[in-house]
Design a protein around this motif. Structure first.
Motif, short mmCIF file in Angstrom:
data_model
loop_
_atom_site.label_atom_id
_atom_site.label_comp_id
_atom_site.label_asym_id
_atom_site.label_seq_id
_atom_site.Cartn_x
_atom_site.Cartn_y
_atom_site.Cartn_z
N LEU A 748 16.45 68.56 -41.22
CA LEU A 748 15.05 68.64 -41.67
C LEU A 748 14.89 67.97 -43.03
CD1 LEU A 748 14.17 72.30 -40.57
CD2 LEU A 748 13.44 70.16 -39.48
N GLN A 749 15.90 68.07 -43.87
CA GLN A 749 15.86 67.43 -45.17
C GLN A 749 15.84 65.90 -45.01
OE1 GLN A 749 15.48 69.42 -47.86
NE2 GLN A 749 15.08 67.56 -49.06
N GLN A 750 16.60 65.43 -44.04
CA GLN A 750 16.62 63.98 -43.77
C GLN A 750 15.27 63.52 -43.22
OE1 GLN A 750 18.86 62.07 -40.39
NE2 GLN A 750 20.23 61.42 -42.05
N GLU A 751 14.66 64.37 -42.39
CA GLU A 751 13.34 64.04 -41.85
C GLU A 751 12.32 63.90 -42.99
OE1 GLU A 751 12.41 64.76 -37.66
OE2 GLU A 751 13.60 63.11 -38.51
N LEU A 752 12.44 64.80 -43.97
CA LEU A 752 11.53 64.71 -45.12
C LEU A 752 11.71 63.40 -45.87
CD1 LEU A 752 11.70 68.37 -46.53
CD2 LEU A 752 9.62 67.15 -45.85
N LYS A 753 12.95 62.98 -46.05
CA LYS A 753 13.21 61.70 -46.73
C LYS A 753 12.66 60.53 -45.91
CE LYS A 753 17.34 62.96 -49.35
NZ LYS A 753 18.78 62.69 -49.57
N THR A 754 12.74 60.63 -44.60
CA THR A 754 12.22 59.57 -43.73
C THR A 754 10.71 59.44 -43.93
OG1 THR A 754 13.95 59.98 -42.09
CG2 THR A 754 11.98 58.81 -41.32
N LEU A 755 10.02 60.59 -44.05
CA LEU A 755 8.56 60.56 -44.21
C LEU A 755 8.11 59.96 -45.52
CD1 LEU A 755 7.35 63.97 -42.70
CD2 LEU A 755 7.18 61.69 -41.71
N GLU A 756 9.01 59.87 -46.48
CA GLU A 756 8.64 59.26 -47.76
C GLU A 756 8.31 57.77 -47.61
OE1 GLU A 756 11.84 60.00 -50.43
OE2 GLU A 756 11.53 62.18 -50.48
N GLN A 757 8.90 57.12 -46.57
CA GLN A 757 8.69 55.69 -46.39
C GLN A 757 8.11 55.32 -45.03
OE1 GLN A 757 12.42 53.74 -47.16
NE2 GLN A 757 12.64 54.62 -49.22
N HIS A 758 8.07 56.29 -44.11
CA HIS A 758 7.64 55.98 -42.74
C HIS A 758 6.69 57.04 -42.23
CE1 HIS A 758 10.92 53.00 -42.51
NE2 HIS A 758 11.69 53.94 -43.06
N SER A 759 5.95 56.64 -41.19
CA SER A 759 5.13 57.61 -40.46
C SER A 759 5.89 58.02 -39.19
CB SER A 759 3.78 57.00 -40.07
OG SER A 759 3.98 55.90 -39.19
N LEU A 760 5.68 59.28 -38.78
CA LEU A 760 6.45 59.80 -37.64
C LEU A 760 5.53 60.58 -36.71
CD1 LEU A 760 9.23 60.37 -36.28
CD2 LEU A 760 9.38 62.42 -37.72
N GLN A 761 5.59 60.18 -35.43
CA GLN A 761 4.81 60.89 -34.41
C GLN A 761 5.77 61.36 -33.31
OE1 GLN A 761 1.98 58.53 -32.25
NE2 GLN A 761 1.02 60.28 -31.24
N ILE A 762 5.64 62.65 -32.94
CA ILE A 762 6.46 63.22 -31.86
C ILE A 762 5.72 62.98 -30.55
CG2 ILE A 762 7.48 65.32 -30.91
CD1 ILE A 762 8.77 64.40 -33.50
N ILE A 763 6.40 62.31 -29.63
CA ILE A 763 5.78 62.02 -28.33
C ILE A 763 6.25 63.05 -27.29
CG2 ILE A 763 5.62 60.33 -26.47
CD1 ILE A 763 5.87 58.16 -28.65
N GLN A 764 7.54 63.25 -27.19
CA GLN A 764 8.07 64.22 -26.22
C GLN A 764 9.23 65.00 -26.84
OE1 GLN A 764 9.34 62.05 -22.75
NE2 GLN A 764 7.26 61.47 -22.13
N ILE A 765 9.34 66.30 -26.48
CA ILE A 765 10.47 67.14 -26.88
C ILE A 765 11.02 67.83 -25.62
CG2 ILE A 765 11.16 69.23 -28.16
CD1 ILE A 765 10.83 66.88 -30.00
N GLU A 766 12.29 67.63 -25.39
CA GLU A 766 12.99 68.26 -24.25
C GLU A 766 12.18 68.09 -22.97
OE1 GLU A 766 16.01 69.48 -24.27
OE2 GLU A 766 16.38 69.49 -26.42
N ASN A 767 11.78 66.86 -22.71
CA ASN A 767 10.95 66.58 -21.54
C ASN A 767 11.82 66.29 -20.32
OD1 ASN A 767 8.45 66.20 -20.30
ND2 ASN A 767 8.61 63.98 -20.51
N LYS A 768 11.48 66.92 -19.20
CA LYS A 768 12.23 66.69 -17.96
C LYS A 768 11.80 65.36 -17.36
CE LYS A 768 13.07 71.51 -16.68
NZ LYS A 768 12.82 72.57 -15.68
N LEU A 769 12.80 64.58 -16.98
CA LEU A 769 12.54 63.24 -16.42
C LEU A 769 13.16 63.14 -15.04
CD1 LEU A 769 13.58 61.21 -19.62
CD2 LEU A 769 11.23 61.75 -18.90
N LYS A 770 12.56 62.30 -14.23
CA LYS A 770 13.12 62.01 -12.91
C LYS A 770 12.62 60.65 -12.47
CE LYS A 770 13.99 64.17 -8.41
NZ LYS A 770 13.72 65.34 -7.55
N ALA A 771 13.54 59.84 -11.94
CA ALA A 771 13.14 58.49 -11.52
C ALA A 771 13.89 58.11 -10.26
CB ALA A 771 13.42 57.50 -12.64
N LYS A 772 13.19 57.34 -9.41
CA LYS A 772 13.83 56.89 -8.17
C LYS A 772 14.52 55.56 -8.41
CE LYS A 772 12.88 56.18 -3.27
NZ LYS A 772 11.85 56.14 -2.20
N LEU A 773 15.75 55.47 -7.87
CA LEU A 773 16.50 54.21 -7.93
C LEU A 773 16.29 53.46 -6.63
CD1 LEU A 773 19.95 55.30 -9.46
CD2 LEU A 773 18.32 53.73 -10.49
#
Length: 908
Positions: A748-773
């Motif tokens: 979390l401390q590293q995330e705070l340092k990242t925000l000092e220079q960048h913007s951060l948006q969370i798109i997915q967290i622990e999202n279940k995926l499935k795809a056909k081959l």
């Protein structure tokens, strides 16, 4: 057939006393020797007679005194009464502390009495030595030193009170009986008309010497020694050390001119002596079995195996060949070596816990014990499974009772009640356990019933001992008494001592002779035993008072060893030549002596025996893909192969087969210390809980600071959920708990340092995926599925992130050759993140993204990105990259479904 010492001696005695053998009392070193003498009398006497009295030396000494012998444990309890009555209350130690030193002191009392030492003079001398030796001399004595010296000055008082009290109660320990017998022998002989014949003695204590000399002086009997002239005439040979002294120093052989019966001449005759160096006890047991294969039934009857190490008995019994139809084992099976001993040892360990909850390992040992499984049946396995599933490191009786049926609960109550150092109740419980376990044993299980009977008898013996006077106030002290008593108990084997193969310990060979002799463990430190010194008496004081030292003890072993060889024609000596471990690999000095002092008619041969180790090439296992296996694979494909399943196949196809096709998983065990995968689960779940509410949102510093305040509490909840009942506030678990907190805090401390220079948006967290081959050559659906830890957008860059609590380095994600992806498990991390990228792309096409790892053990490297080295260190995931990945995963899937390619084990 050889003429044995007993046979020679009896022939001589019969010549002298042909009229009436019933007027003779034969006294021998052991009861076993007495049995052989009786058998020899039966063979030689042709008419009906009254049998003579045959006694062991201990029985004869008791007969003289009419004192009741006390065993070692009884002696200690009696001495504690003396110690308590003569010791100031402030100086008195508890029984457990007393027990540690009193055993040695009782042994010294025994020595002093057997050798008729003036106790007052001796203890006075000993206390003066201790006074001179104390470490602060000549400085002023501390309280510790004063107490130490006070103990030595009180020894004469302890000894006097103790011996007088015992004699007043008409009982005595062995040494005291010997002293009293030496005093009463004259009075005893005055009432006796019989003649006393002593046979086969060697190392006599002073009391025995006085008694035997008195018998001979009064013309009440005679003594027959057994020593060969080869040893007797060699003044330096230890085998004849004692007998030379008797002949030279006893007045009956010098002043009274009594005949010294007798010096034999057998050792120098023809003998074949084979010496074998063999690694380990098992090797010796197997080789003895090979030797016995060559003997007929008649030859086996005149063959003896002498074991210097009792631990060899069970391996030897399991190595006896089929032609050994009869075997007589004189040693007995130590009760401590039986399977039941481990159960009661675990029950004592259980009582070390001072709470109502018990550490799981001894509990599992008890539940998994064969006797307990026999009684509880399937319930035992259910209990163990529940303990493992709930991760119960400390277990209460209540938990166990909640599962078990009412009719079986009594066993668990007796096993898992905390008796809080109530020795009497605990002993009753142990006795009750033996009775409960017996209920389920069928009559066919006679050996198991025998075990239970002997343990039941042992616990009753200790209860009776404590009923008179119970100084024990803790189960820990009882444990010591139990172990000492257990070490003296054994199960006797039934067999004929005069027929078949004879298996015995070295001391049991006294007076006996065999044509063929096999002696095992002829190693230095076992034969002779070496310089053990379980005594408070210093070496120089022993020399001054002519008490036996290690020199005399070595001479005793020398006599037994060479006497056994005297009349034998065929001798096999085995020693452990393994160079690892304590006292390893060194042959006994007696073997070296045989070489140096080799007799002209002896054939001495040395062998080094090594086990035949057959080197077999280990073929890698293969499992063919049957139609049933292929059908199972199709069902898995329809559900969706996870990235971890596919990397499992890359690592070892056989593991994939066992885990995913057969569904075999490792047996669940109690996780005493937090495992790496548990730490990983806690960290993942904590981050999911913290970030999930912010899916689709921009993250700012305020949100991260709020997460920091919630993190520790959430980590505790996740541990409670994942690690269940196990404690996290002590030992290694506390360290791992703190590591988890540190991981989250640093992240979390590293995330705070990242925000000092960048913007951060969370798109997915622990999202279940499935795809056909889409795979042209397969006519059934193939899916891959999994859970991506995090997808976010850092500025304009889409990032696919997998968390790892283990160590990951950038080279693990650098791919030089795309074929390595599905051939080398080293790149499993790269394979995994590409799988997530592929599945996301199938749902929402990716034009440009990054896929990589955040390693909590390598957090300073921040985000480790997948890098295609073959494309100029390209770190972008695009259509082209995913097409390359599709080609490789298609190859992997086709290999998995190819019926002509079996699941083949990979070499580790």
């Amino acid at each position: 057939m050889i003429k044995t010492f007993i046979e020679e001696t009896l022939s001589k005695i019969l010549e002298q006393n042909s009229a009436d053998l019933s007027q003779l009392v034969f006294i021998l070193p052991s009861k076993r020797a007495g049995g052989f003498l009786k058998n020899e009398i039966k063979q030689k006497v042709t008419e009906t007679i009254f049998a003579p009295t045959v006694l062991s030396i201990e029985e004869f000494i008791v007969d003289i005194t009419n004192l009741k012998p006390l065993d070692n444990t009884n002696s200690l309890f009696k001495f504690y009464e003396t110690y308590s009555s003569l010791t100031d209350k402030n100086d008195k130690e508890d029984f457990e502390t007393f027990y540690a030193w009193a055993q040695t002191l009782i042994y010294d009392f025994n020595e002093i009495d057997r050798y008729l030492i003036d106790s007052q003079d001796f203890f006075s001398y000993l206390s003066k030595i201790q006074d001179l030796n104390h470490w602060s001399y000549p400085d002023e004595q501390t309280e510790l030193i004063q107490n130490y010296l006070k103990f030595w000055h009180k020894l004469p008082e302890y000894y006097k009170h103790y011996t007088e009290k015992l004699l007043a109660e008409n009982e005595a320990y062995q040494g005291l009986i010997y002293r009293e017998a030496s005093i009463k022998i004259e009075e005893y002989l005055a009432t006796e008309d019989r003649q006393f014949i002593f046979i086969g003695f060697n190392a006599l204590n002073n009391a025995e010497q006085k008694i035997i000399q008195h018998v001979i002086e009064k013309n009440k009997g005679e003594v027959f020694w057994d020593i060969d002239k080869v040893f007797f005439q060699d003044k330096a040979h230890d085998a004849s050390l004692f007998l030379r002294q008797y002949k030279e120093n006893w007045p009956v052989f010098n002043e009274n001119k009594k005949i010294f019966n007798w010096i034999a001449d057998n050792y120098s005759a023809e003998k074949t002596i084979e010496v074998y160096g063999i690694p380990k006890n098992i090797g010796q047991a197997k080789h003895i079995g090979n030797l016995l294969k060559n003997y007929s039934a008649e030859e086996l009857t005149n063959t003896a195996i002498a074991l210097n190490d009792e631990a060899l008995l069970l391996p030897l019994l399991n190595s006896l060949p089929a032609n050994v139809e009869k075997a007589n084992i004189t040693m007995g099976l130590p009760l401590a070596e039986t399977p039941l001993a481990s159960l009661f040892e675990s029950l004592f360990v259980i009582q070390e816990e001072k709470t109502e909850k018990y550490y799981y390992k001894p509990v599992m040992d008890i539940l998994n014990h064969p006797f307990v499984i026999n009684y509880l049946g399937e319930t035992s396995h259910i209990l163990q499974q529940k303990i493992a599933e709930e991760n119960q490191v400390f277990i209460s009786l209540h938990l166990l009772q909640s599962i078990i049926s009412e009719d079986k609960v009594e066993l668990l109550k007796n096993c898992f009640t905390n008796y809080k150092d109530n020795v009497t109740n605990f002993l009753k419980a142990l006795e009750k356990i033996t009775l409960i376990l017996k209920e389920e044993l069928q009559q066919a299980s006679s050996l198991e019933i025998e075990y239970l009977f002997h343990f039941n008898k042992l616990f009753k013996k200790i209860q009776n001992l404590l009923a008179e006077n119970n100084p024990i106030n803790s189960i820990q002290a009882l444990h010591k008494i139990y172990k000492d008593t257990l070490s003296t108990e054994s199960l006797d084997f039934s067999g004929s001592p005069f027929d078949g193969l004879q298996i015995m310990g070295m001391l049991e060979t006294r007076v006996l002779d065999y044509e063929r002799v096999i002696i095992s463990s002829v190693n230095e430190g076992l034969l002779p035993a070496g310089k053990s010194n379980n005594s408070f008496i210093p070496y120089d004081l022993k020399k001054e008072y002519q008490l036996p030292t290690y020199k005399e003890k070595d001479a005793v072993y020398a006599y037994h060893f060479y006497r056994l060889l005297q009349r034998a024609k065929e001798v096999h000596l085995l020693y452990n030549n393994d160079q690892s471990g304590f006292q390893a690999g060194e042959q006994s000095r007696f073997i070296t002596q045989l070489q140096i002092e080799k007799q002209p008619k002896h054939t001495l041969t040395f062998h080094q025996i090594n086990p035949n180790v057959h080197t077999t090439k280990r073929d890698l296992k293969q499992i063919d893909k049957t139609p049933e296996v292929l059908e199972k694979l199709k069902n898995l494909a329809k559900y969706g192969f996870s990235p971890s399943a596919l990397t499992s196949y890359i690592r070892n196809p056989l593991d994939f087969y066992k885990n995913y096709v057969l569904g075999i998983r490792d047996t669940e065990e109690v996780e005493e210390s937090i495992a790496a995968n548990t730490l990983g689960t806690v960290v993942h779940d904590t981050l999911e809980h913290l970030y999930k509410p912010y899916e689709g949102k921009n993250i700012d510093a305020a949100i991260l600071k709020k997460m920091q305040t919630e993190a520790n509490q959430q980590i505790v909840k996740e541990f409670q959920k994942t690690y269940k009942q196990a404690p996290i506030n002590q030992g290694k678990n506390l360290i791992v708990f703190e590591i988890a907190k540190r991981y989250i805090s640093n992240f979390l401390q590293q995330e705070l340092k990242t925000l000092e220079q960048h913007s951060l948006q969370i798109i997915q967290i622990e999202n279940k995926l499935k795809a056909k081959l889409e795979i042209e050559n397969l006519d059934f659906p193939i899916y891959i599925g999994g859970k991506v830890d995090r997808v976010d957008q850092l500025d304009e860059n889409l990032r696919i992130i997998d968390y790892k609590t283990g160590k990951v380095d950038q080279p693990d994600l650098n791919l030089k050759n795309w074929e390595q992806l599905t051939n080398d498990y080293k790149f499993s991390k790269a394979f995994q993140v590409l799988c997530y990228a592929y599945m996301i792309h199938k749902k929402t096409p990716i034009n440009s993204a990054q896929a990589g790892i955040i390693s909590f053990k390598n957090l300073k490297k921040s985000y480790l990105k997948f890098t295609d080295i073959s494309a100029g260190k390209n770190q972008l995931i695009d259509e082209k990259t995913l097409q390359k990945f599709h080609i490789e995963i298609e190859k992997l899937i086709l290999e998995i479904f190819d019926p002509n390619i079996p699941f083949t084990e990979k070499e580790v």
